[in-house]
Each structure stands twice: as C-alpha cells, then as structure tokens.
Motif scaffolding. Structure first.
Motif, PDB file in Angstrom:
ATOM      1  N   ASN A  57       0.868  -1.177   0.000  1.00  0.00           N
ATOM      2  CA  ASN A  57       0.000   0.000   0.000  1.00  0.00           C
ATOM      3  C   ASN A  57       0.908   1.232   0.000  1.00  0.00           C
ATOM      4  O   ASN A  57       0.678   2.212  -0.725  1.00  0.00           O
ATOM      5  CB  ASN A  57      -0.880  -0.077   1.257  1.00  0.00           C
ATOM      6  CG  ASN A  57      -1.867   1.045   1.402  1.00  0.00           C
ATOM      7  OD1 ASN A  57      -1.589   2.162   1.001  1.00  0.00           O
ATOM      8  ND2 ASN A  57      -3.015   0.771   2.004  1.00  0.00           N
ATOM      9  N   HIS A  58       1.984   1.147   0.794  1.00  0.00           N
ATOM     10  CA  HIS A  58       3.116   2.064   0.705  1.00  0.00           C
ATOM     11  C   HIS A  58       4.295   1.280   0.143  1.00  0.00           C
ATOM     12  O   HIS A  58       4.541   0.136   0.546  1.00  0.00           O
ATOM     13  CB  HIS A  58       3.449   2.653   2.082  1.00  0.00           C
ATOM     14  CG  HIS A  58       2.344   3.508   2.620  1.00  0.00           C
ATOM     15  ND1 HIS A  58       1.758   3.302   3.851  1.00  0.00           N
ATOM     16  CD2 HIS A  58       1.715   4.575   2.054  1.00  0.00           C
ATOM     17  CE1 HIS A  58       0.806   4.211   4.025  1.00  0.00           C
ATOM     18  NE2 HIS A  58       0.753   4.998   2.960  1.00  0.00           N
ATOM     19  N   ASN A  91       0.241  -0.377  -4.483  1.00  0.00           N
ATOM     20  CA  ASN A  91       0.773   0.793  -5.192  1.00  0.00           C
ATOM     21  C   ASN A  91       2.039   0.353  -5.913  1.00  0.00           C
ATOM     22  O   ASN A  91       3.162   0.640  -5.487  1.00  0.00           O
ATOM     23  CB  ASN A  91       1.048   1.953  -4.241  1.00  0.00           C
ATOM     24  CG  ASN A  91       1.207   3.278  -4.989  1.00  0.00           C
ATOM     25  OD1 ASN A  91       1.474   3.269  -6.196  1.00  0.00           O
ATOM     26  ND2 ASN A  91       1.053   4.380  -4.290  1.00  0.00           N
ATOM     27  N   THR A 101       5.195   6.882  -1.739  1.00  0.00           N
ATOM     28  CA  THR A 101       4.167   7.335  -2.678  1.00  0.00           C
ATOM     29  C   THR A 101       4.599   7.022  -4.117  1.00  0.00           C
ATOM     30  O   THR A 101       5.747   6.690  -4.377  1.00  0.00           O
ATOM     31  CB  THR A 101       3.927   8.846  -2.532  1.00  0.00           C
ATOM     32  OG1 THR A 101       5.148   9.534  -2.864  1.00  0.00           O
ATOM     33  CG2 THR A 101       3.527   9.222  -1.108  1.00  0.00           C
ATOM     34  N   SER A 102       3.647   7.151  -5.030  1.00  0.00           N
ATOM     35  CA  SER A 102       3.904   6.786  -6.421  1.00  0.00           C
ATOM     36  C   SER A 102       4.814   7.804  -7.105  1.00  0.00           C
ATOM     37  O   SER A 102       4.586   9.010  -7.008  1.00  0.00           O
ATOM     38  CB  SER A 102       2.588   6.714  -7.189  1.00  0.00           C
ATOM     39  OG  SER A 102       2.834   6.505  -8.560  1.00  0.00           O
ATOM     40  N   MET A 109      -1.279   5.930  -1.633  1.00  0.00           N
ATOM     41  CA  MET A 109      -2.432   5.029  -1.791  1.00  0.00           C
ATOM     42  C   MET A 109      -3.368   5.098  -0.596  1.00  0.00           C
ATOM     43  O   MET A 109      -4.590   5.061  -0.750  1.00  0.00           O
ATOM     44  CB  MET A 109      -1.929   3.595  -1.996  1.00  0.00           C
ATOM     45  CG  MET A 109      -3.009   2.570  -2.247  1.00  0.00           C
ATOM     46  SD  MET A 109      -3.953   2.878  -3.751  1.00  0.00           S
ATOM     47  CE  MET A 109      -2.799   2.319  -4.993  1.00  0.00           C
ATOM     48  N   SER A 112      -5.819   7.922  -0.868  1.00  0.00           N
ATOM     49  CA  SER A 112      -6.414   8.076  -2.202  1.00  0.00           C
ATOM     50  C   SER A 112      -7.764   7.386  -2.357  1.00  0.00           C
ATOM     51  O   SER A 112      -8.346   7.399  -3.441  1.00  0.00           O
ATOM     52  CB  SER A 112      -5.455   7.517  -3.265  1.00  0.00           C
ATOM     53  OG  SER A 112      -4.233   8.224  -3.244  1.00  0.00           O
ATOM     54  N   THR A 122      -2.732   6.423  -9.296  1.00  0.00           N
ATOM     55  CA  THR A 122      -2.997   5.925  -7.934  1.00  0.00           C
ATOM     56  C   THR A 122      -4.499   5.882  -7.660  1.00  0.00           C
ATOM     57  O   THR A 122      -5.007   4.915  -7.076  1.00  0.00           O
ATOM     58  CB  THR A 122      -2.285   6.825  -6.900  1.00  0.00           C
ATOM     59  OG1 THR A 122      -0.901   6.919  -7.243  1.00  0.00           O
ATOM     60  CG2 THR A 122      -2.406   6.256  -5.500  1.00  0.00           C
TER      61      THR A 122
END
Ligand SMILES: [Zn+2]
Length: 329
Positions: A57-58, A91, A101-102, A109, A112, A122
């Motif tokens: 997720n991260h 992610n 983060t992306s 994520m 989001s 995302t």
C-alpha cells in the motif's frame, strides 16, 4: 460514468491458482501504449468466504510483499475452501521505486480512497480495489510497516468503530493474526484511507505495523507469514490449527500518544522500541546539527506506556513524528 480502465489478465473467480496482472493503461514517454502491470494471484476452491490480502500500500514497506509473494507460490487450492485474492504491491509504481508514494503522481495510496476511475494512476488503482475487489471479500488483511522514516514494534491492529459487532469481528481477526503485540487504535486522520473504505463496506479488517526503516527482517517476515495463515484459518478459508503465542494488548486512545518534533536536527534516542515510559520521561533529544555549545531540546512522553514507534533516520525535521507511546491494556 466511464468504468475503471483496469482489466485483469486472469479470471478472478475460477477454481485453481491463477497468477497474472491487473493491467492499467498508462501512456507515457517511454511507452506510448504502455500499461502498469500490477501483480495479482487468485487461488480458489469451491464455495466459501473470500479474503483480500494486500501489501505494498506504501511502496517502502516489505513484510507484506514478502509474505504475500511467498503465500502466492505455496498456497494450493486443496489447502482452502473459498477464495484468496493476493495483491502484494497495491501501489505497484511506488513499490518498484521503493518509495512511500507513487513516482508517477506522488499518490499516497492510503490517502487516495475511494479513488476515481478517471483520476490519477494511484486513484484508478484505488477505485478498482474499491469497486471490484473489495465487494468480493468478507475479510481483508492489509500489511504495513514504518517505511523508510518510521520503525514499529510488531503489531496487528483494529480500529475503534461505531459498529461494535464489526469491531469485535476485527479484534478477533487481529488476535488470530497473533503478532507479538495487538493494538486497538482510534484513527485520528482517516479520510482517504483504505482502512476506512474497507470498514465502511462492513468488512472484517486487520492492518499491521510490523517493522520499518525501509526494509524487513527475518523476525518481522516470520510474523507476517504466520499471521496471514492464521487469519485465513480464522476466516474458515484455510484448513488447520491456528499457531498462537502470547500477544500483548495495546491501546492508542488519543492524540497524546504522539510526540512530534518542533526542531530540525540530529536525534539522540533516549528510549528504544518496546521500552516502558512514564508520562514526562524524555524519549528523545534533538541536537542542533550545525554547531557545538548548544543544549539539545528534550522531547517527553505525553502519557505513560510503551514506545511502539520511533523516527527511523538519525536526522529529524520540525513536524516529524518522533515517537508514539501506546498504553498496555
Ligand atoms: Zn504503510
């Protein structure tokens, strides 16, 4: 309203083991008609409950991806009744970059959700999980750790929920996960979180914080591998006995658990993860990084308890979370 552009390369609801991808079209400089290919495995055997298992997720937290990659190659249909959907790197662009983060849109994520079918990369991934995968599941396990900037004692956790029946189901699943610590948490900033989406859909939800520092350890990975199997057994999906060891119950009731820095500088740890502290004890000091002859600033616990999280890098900026103190139940 346009539908979500993601298409799975495998069937999501057929018996057997299917390894494949969620393919998200993403046109860019180095690939005009390219896609983001998010790995997914679905294992199904007959009729039964469905578990959605997510990591990454991260993108800089590794126990989830390790345990779920391992589960995807070892769990057999004959081991289960029902269905297991495994998404080791939610992610995926962030996971490949090794960042929280992306790198495509800087999307976090876990801020989001519920996402958008015509939003950023995302947001599209979040929307697909929200509208396609989540409704299938009755139980959801989402792995986290501290990433590059935080480190945690290993715990699984459930949130304080308005629906007490749902909360009890979540707590029972947390106890089944059986990390060395089990946490009941009042979420102070839950807008946009996957957790909130899962809970709002009425699902049984377990989340974790198993370590951190942008890596994983033999110990934290073993906790993740045992925990995911215990949760599947608890849900009646996987056969076999739960493996249960003692777990210390913790509570994070309010904002006083958090110690935030108001200074830039170099951290001197005074308490370590797992240490007991009294309210007012110094947990860490911040030294000025740019000169000698100045005293450090002391940061003190705002409640008694044990240190469950700490800032991982040796240097800190104003506003960073320095430490988290939770209460033993
Ligand atoms: Zn995380």
């Amino acid at each position: 309203m346009p539908g979500n552009p993601i298409t799975p390369t495998i069937p999501l609801n057929e018996d057997g083991v299917h390894h494949g991808f969620l393919r998200l079209p993403y046109s860019r400089d180095d690939s005009a008609w390219g896609s983001v290919m998010i790995p997914i495995t679905v294992i199904k055997n007959g009729i039964g409950p469905c578990a959605l298992l997510t990591g990454g997720n991260h993108g800089d937290e590794y126990e989830g991806p390790v345990a779920l990659m391992e589960l995807a190659v070892s769990l057999k249909p004959e081991d289960i009744e029902g269905r297991v959907i495994i998404l080791p790197a939610m992610n995926y662009p962030a996971f490949r970059a090794g960042t929280r983060t992306s790198p495509i849109d800087r999307g976090n994520m876990n801020r989001s959700f519920p996402g958008s079918p015509n939003g950023t990369v995302t947001e599209k991934i979040a929307d697909y999980i929200q509208t396609v995968l989540l409704p299938e599941a009755s139980i959801v396990l989402d792995f986290h750790s501290g990433g590059k900037t935080l480190d945690f004692i290993p715990f699984a956790s459930a949130h304080v929920l308005e629906n007490k029946e749902q909360q009890a189901a979540c707590v029972a699943a947390v106890e089944a996960f059986n990390a060395p610590y089990s946490m009941i948490m009042l979420e102070i900033d839950n807008v946009g979180m996957y957790d909130t989406s899962v809970e709002d859909q009425g699902k049984t939800f377990v989340t974790t914080e198993l370590g951190g520092g942008g890596t994983s350890t033999a110990r934290s990975n073993a906790i993740a591998k045992k925990g995911v199997r215990n949760v599947l057994k608890h849900a009646g999906i996987m056969k076999g006995e739960l493996e249960i060891a003692p777990s210390i119950m913790l509570d994070m009731p309010d904002d006083d658990c958090f110690v935030f820095s108001q200074d830039d500088g170099m951290i001197e740890a005074v308490k370590d993860l797992g240490d007991e502290v009294e309210k007012g004890d110094i947990v860490a000091r911040v030294w000025p990084a740019d000169r000698t002859g100045r005293m450090p600033v002391d940061y003190r616990a705002r409640r008694s308890g044990i240190v469950v999280s700490r800032h991982f890098p040796g240097q800190v900026k104003a506003g960073d979370c320095m430490a988290v103190v939770a209460v033993k139940v």
